[in-house]
Scaffold this active site. Structure first.
Site, PDB file in Angstrom:
ATOM      1  N   LYS A  46     -14.747   1.368   6.534  1.00 55.45           N
ATOM      2  CA  LYS A  46     -15.881   0.515   6.833  1.00 55.45           C
ATOM      3  C   LYS A  46     -15.701  -0.852   6.184  1.00 55.45           C
ATOM      4  CE  LYS A  46     -18.513   4.685   6.031  1.00 55.45           C
ATOM      5  NZ  LYS A  46     -19.325   5.322   5.013  1.00 55.45           N
ATOM      6  N   GLU A 102      -8.094  -5.824   7.734  1.00 54.30           N
ATOM      7  CA  GLU A 102      -8.365  -4.940   6.594  1.00 54.30           C
ATOM      8  C   GLU A 102      -9.046  -5.738   5.487  1.00 54.30           C
ATOM      9  OE1 GLU A 102      -9.034  -2.279   5.426  1.00 54.30           O
ATOM     10  OE2 GLU A 102      -7.325  -1.082   4.775  1.00 54.30           O
ATOM     11  N   ASP A 103      -9.876  -5.076   4.699  1.00 53.63           N
ATOM     12  CA  ASP A 103     -10.530  -5.784   3.595  1.00 53.63           C
ATOM     13  C   ASP A 103      -9.541  -6.070   2.470  1.00 53.63           C
ATOM     14  OD1 ASP A 103     -10.275  -3.099   2.891  1.00 53.63           O
ATOM     15  OD2 ASP A 103     -12.325  -2.871   2.155  1.00 53.63           O
ATOM     16  N   ASP A 106      -3.874  -2.829  -0.944  1.00 56.85           N
ATOM     17  CA  ASP A 106      -3.763  -2.396  -2.337  1.00 56.85           C
ATOM     18  C   ASP A 106      -2.419  -1.677  -2.515  1.00 56.85           C
ATOM     19  OD1 ASP A 106      -4.681  -1.870  -4.950  1.00 56.85           O
ATOM     20  OD2 ASP A 106      -5.688  -0.040  -4.362  1.00 56.85           O
ATOM     21  N   LYS A 134      -3.661  -7.178  -3.350  1.00 60.12           N
ATOM     22  CA  LYS A 134      -3.364  -6.863  -4.764  1.00 60.12           C
ATOM     23  C   LYS A 134      -1.900  -6.456  -4.839  1.00 60.12           C
ATOM     24  CE  LYS A 134      -7.611  -4.440  -6.101  1.00 60.12           C
ATOM     25  NZ  LYS A 134      -8.121  -3.114  -6.480  1.00 60.12           N
ATOM     26  N   PHE A 155     -10.723  -3.961  -9.805  1.00 59.81           N
ATOM     27  CA  PHE A 155     -11.508  -3.345  -8.735  1.00 59.81           C
ATOM     28  C   PHE A 155     -12.640  -4.288  -8.370  1.00 59.81           C
ATOM     29  CE2 PHE A 155     -14.177  -0.378  -6.474  1.00 59.81           C
ATOM     30  CZ  PHE A 155     -13.245   0.425  -5.838  1.00 59.81           C
ATOM     31  N   VAL A 156     -12.787  -4.558  -7.084  1.00 58.03           N
ATOM     32  CA  VAL A 156     -13.797  -5.509  -6.623  1.00 58.03           C
ATOM     33  C   VAL A 156     -14.780  -4.833  -5.677  1.00 58.03           C
ATOM     34  CG1 VAL A 156     -12.288  -7.527  -6.854  1.00 58.03           C
ATOM     35  CG2 VAL A 156     -12.331  -6.275  -4.688  1.00 58.03           C
ATOM     36  N   ASP A 162     -16.741  -1.443  -1.256  1.00 55.81           N
ATOM     37  CA  ASP A 162     -17.697  -0.565  -1.929  1.00 55.81           C
ATOM     38  C   ASP A 162     -17.167   0.000  -3.225  1.00 55.81           C
ATOM     39  OD1 ASP A 162     -15.731   1.176  -0.691  1.00 55.81           O
ATOM     40  OD2 ASP A 162     -17.114   2.823  -1.098  1.00 55.81           O
ATOM     41  N   ARG A 168     -21.587  -2.725  -0.487  1.00 56.39           N
ATOM     42  CA  ARG A 168     -20.918  -3.345   0.673  1.00 56.39           C
ATOM     43  C   ARG A 168     -21.688  -4.578   1.145  1.00 56.39           C
ATOM     44  NH1 ARG A 168     -16.841   0.073   2.518  1.00 56.39           N
ATOM     45  NH2 ARG A 168     -17.234   2.305   2.400  1.00 56.39           N
TER      46      ARG A 168
HETATM   47  P1  IMP Z   1      -4.418   1.098   0.059  1.00 54.51           P
HETATM   48  O1  IMP Z   1      -4.141   2.174   1.044  1.00 54.51           O
HETATM   49  O2  IMP Z   1      -4.179   1.551  -1.361  1.00 54.51           O
HETATM   50  O3  IMP Z   1      -3.744  -0.211   0.342  1.00 54.51           O
HETATM   51  O4  IMP Z   1      -5.970   0.907   0.020  1.00 54.51           O
HETATM   52  C1  IMP Z   1      -6.650   0.199   0.894  1.00 54.51           C
HETATM   53  C2  IMP Z   1      -8.117   0.573   0.819  1.00 54.51           C
HETATM   54  O5  IMP Z   1      -8.535   0.975  -0.489  1.00 54.51           O
HETATM   55  C3  IMP Z   1      -8.941  -0.636   1.126  1.00 54.51           C
HETATM   56  O6  IMP Z   1      -9.141  -0.767   2.493  1.00 54.51           O
HETATM   57  C4  IMP Z   1     -10.229  -0.343   0.398  1.00 54.51           C
HETATM   58  O7  IMP Z   1     -11.049   0.448   1.200  1.00 54.51           O
HETATM   59  C5  IMP Z   1      -9.806   0.466  -0.802  1.00 54.51           C
HETATM   60  N1  IMP Z   1      -9.706  -0.389  -1.996  1.00 54.51           N
HETATM   61  C6  IMP Z   1      -8.589  -0.777  -2.649  1.00 54.51           C
HETATM   62  N2  IMP Z   1      -8.889  -1.571  -3.685  1.00 54.51           N
HETATM   63  C7  IMP Z   1     -10.235  -1.696  -3.699  1.00 54.51           C
HETATM   64  C8  IMP Z   1     -11.168  -2.416  -4.523  1.00 54.51           C
HETATM   65  O8  IMP Z   1     -10.823  -3.119  -5.488  1.00 54.51           O
HETATM   66  N3  IMP Z   1     -12.464  -2.291  -4.194  1.00 54.51           N
HETATM   67  C9  IMP Z   1     -12.916  -1.557  -3.149  1.00 54.51           C
HETATM   68  N4  IMP Z   1     -12.090  -0.875  -2.350  1.00 54.51           N
HETATM   69  C10 IMP Z   1     -10.758  -0.935  -2.619  1.00 54.51           C
END
Ligand code: IMP
Length: 184
Positions: A46, A102-103, A106, A134, A155-156, A162, A168
């Protein structure tokens, strides 16, 4: 401070104005890159919903939306490692210009999973737009083609992102204090 407004104590990382200005720049870049083409923005639910809504309004090339949902962090700040599709694309993407929206990029697990899945459907092109990146947390080799801001390993919350489904709707992006009592 009441439960509903506790986020006002969290430090602001990016203001609404900064986010809007950077989103407009990315929109202009997409307009240049896709001039004369139609794009499909595929939002990852979301967290990316708010970024997609704003980015789409900064784009003037023909544009449609689709959304997918994948399993992510659950209740905490840590990812489980496994990515699972919860909601698939509604429309076929073969032969189309796809931008995954994507938001936050990470570890890269989510976008790696989606990229390889979508590539099997033979889109005309496939790019990634991530509001935040990140890079220090990366486990998979993946980069976004359009990045709003690079951030350190914090963490944001806010602007779609969220913590345990909360915050959100916070309009700016804020740092979640590591000692926030409900984290533990
Ligand atoms: P990845 O698969 O580790 O790249 O994670 C991506 C997803 O993790 C993002 O789309 C977010 O939903 C969540 N996420 C990663 N870091 C944060 C954060 O700092 N705050 C909130 N959600 C995060």
């Amino acid at each position: 401070m009441s439960h509903a407004t506790i986020h006002k104590e969290f430090p602001v990382l990016f203001s609404e104005e900064q986010i809007a200005a950077r989103t407009a720049e990315i929109g202009r870049q997409i307009d240049q890159d896709y001039a004369g083409h139609a794009v499909v923005l595929v939002g990852v639910l979301k967290g990316a919903a708010i970024f997609l809504a704003d980015l789409a309004r900064c784009i003037t090339v023909e544009c449609t939306f689709d959304f997918v949902a994948v399993s992510s962090y659950g209740k905490g700040q840590r990812t489980s490692g496994a990515v699972k599709m919860i909601k698939d694309l509604d429309q076929p993407i073969e032969g189309k210009h796809i931008i995954i929206v994507e938001d936050i990029l990470d570890t890269g697990l989510t976008l790696c999973f989606l990229r390889s899945l979508f590539e099997q459907h033979k889109p005309a092109s496939l790019r990634i737009a991530a509001l935040l990146d990140k890079p220090s947390r990366r486990l998979e080799k993946i980069d976004a083609d359009y990045v709003g801001f690079h951030i350190p390993n914090h963490f944001v919350i806010g602007y779609g992102m969220d913590y345990a489904e909360r915050f959100r709707n916070v309009p700016d992006i804020r740092l979640m204090p590591p000692d926030y009592p409900e984290l533990h």
